[in-house]
Design an enzyme around this catalytic site. Structure first.
Site, short mmCIF file in Angstrom:
data_model
loop_
_atom_site.label_atom_id
_atom_site.label_comp_id
_atom_site.label_asym_id
_atom_site.label_seq_id
_atom_site.Cartn_x
_atom_site.Cartn_y
_atom_site.Cartn_z
N ASP A 46 33.29 37.09 31.71
CA ASP A 46 34.25 37.81 32.55
C ASP A 46 33.49 38.88 33.35
O ASP A 46 32.89 39.78 32.78
CB ASP A 46 35.30 38.49 31.67
N TYR A 51 31.99 46.13 38.71
CA TYR A 51 31.13 46.47 37.57
C TYR A 51 29.68 46.72 38.02
O TYR A 51 28.88 47.26 37.25
CB TYR A 51 31.17 45.37 36.49
N HIS A 113 42.07 42.65 40.89
CA HIS A 113 41.67 43.52 39.78
C HIS A 113 42.74 44.53 39.39
O HIS A 113 42.98 44.78 38.21
CB HIS A 113 40.36 44.23 40.15
#
Ligand code: A2P
Length: 315
Positions: A46, A51, A113
């Site tokens: 994932d 990130y 997201h």
């Protein structure tokens, strides 16, 4: 190598129920974590653009593919569209950037997201200005273009996932939300599963490594909960394994993050833990609707988002 069970999508595609999370996996450590995980038997990773580590993940995947350790078709790779790319014209470039970074031709799953839009410079923008359905329709076009096989959302409340499911021509197939015994969100999970929307639980261990801005001194520590500890001791397993098996038995997908090989292995071994009905009942009794990832970062002075509007609940 341990096999995890799978969640089956309506087209027959199989998503391994336990995957590796990568939020807060630093660029200098994530490549080793990915390689260790795949070698231990993980087949689901994932990721997310925000990130900041997709290039390193892409490098690790390329190494594994080149060495013939695993094939692209053996893996399930998820990534996520960041808030700054909600404008329809920005969706395809954002997805292409993620594919470029991950060095892949397609994603198995692409998620919106957050139900939060932002300008390219990062300031939040209201959903009246950039409606979720508009972003969603641009994501659906990417399925048609072959850049991702499935699309879904993340951090959608019951109200928002219901509205999207009812309005969208291309139905969402995933809602990734925070889930653990302190935040069970049963009505939301039930709605999703009853409507063909798989559910992934993030922060299944209570997000012990969450950023300082999300930590308060009086936060309950899920991994130290006496009920979790008691069950772990009785079964001869770790508290993390109890929490992960609880999530699997609920029929949810779960994505514990670790960059430590021993924990990556321990977390995968949770698929073999046998929780009894009485253990599950005790864990279910821990619910306290306690979020660790509150979304407070979207609440700005005089801005369009409040915690109540983000989660559609009275706070
Ligand atoms: P690390 O990467 O140093 O192992 P969550 O998925 O709930 O956000 O939890 C991830 C956090 O929990 C990370 O800080 C990770 O640290 C830590 N962690 C991962 N697996 C375990 C485990 N089996 N036991 C204890 N802590 C763990």
């Amino acid at each position: 190598m341990r096999a995890t069970s799978n969640i089956q999508f309506s087209n027959g595609d199989l998503l391994p129920q336990l995957g590796l999370g990568t939020w807060k996996s630093e660029p200098g450590e994530v490549a080793a974590a990915i390689k260790a995980a795949v070698r231990l038997g993980y087949r689901h990773i994932d990721c997310a653009a925000i990130y900041g580590n997709e290039r390193e993940i892409g490098g690790a995947l390329a190494e594994l593919f080149e060495a013939g350790e695993v094939q692209r078709s053996d893996l399930w790779i998820t990534s996520k569209l960041w808030n700054t790319a909600h404008a329809p014209a920005d969706v395809a470039p954002a997805l292409r950037q993620t594919l470029d970074d991950l060095r892949l031709d397609y994603l198995d799953l692409y998620l919106m997201h957050w139900p939060v839009a932002a300008s390219p410079t990062g300031g939040v923008v209201s959903l009246e200005e950039v409606p979720l359905l508009t972003t969603w329709n641009a994501m659906a076009e990417q399925v048609g273009a072959g850049l991702c096989r499935h699309i879904g959302v993340s951090n959608f409340s019951l109200k928002k996932i219901t509205a999207l499911t009812e309005a969208a021509a291309h139905k969402p197939e995933m809602n990734q939300i925070e889930l653990h015994p302190y935040l069970q969100q049963q009505a939301l999970v039930d709605y999703c599963l009853a409507n063909g929307i798989a559910v992934t639980g993030y922060s299944p261990l209570g997000s012990p490594g969450r950023p300082a801005g999300l930590v308060s001194a009086d936060d309950p520590v899920l991994l130290h909960d006496p009920v979790v500890g008691d069950i772990a001791e009785k079964l001869g397993v770790t508290p993390a394994q109890v929490l992960l098996q609880w999530a699997l038995q609920r029929g949810t997908v779960v994505i514990p993050k670790s960059v430590k090989a021993a924990r990556i292995e321990q977390n995968l071994a949770a698929v073999q833990v046998a929780l009894g009905a009485a253990d599950v009942t005790r864990l279910n009794g821990l619910d306290r609707h306690r979020r660790y990832v509150t979304g407070i970062f979207w609440v700005t002075k005089d801005g369009p988002y409040t915690l109540a509007s983000l989660w559609d609940e009275a706070l």
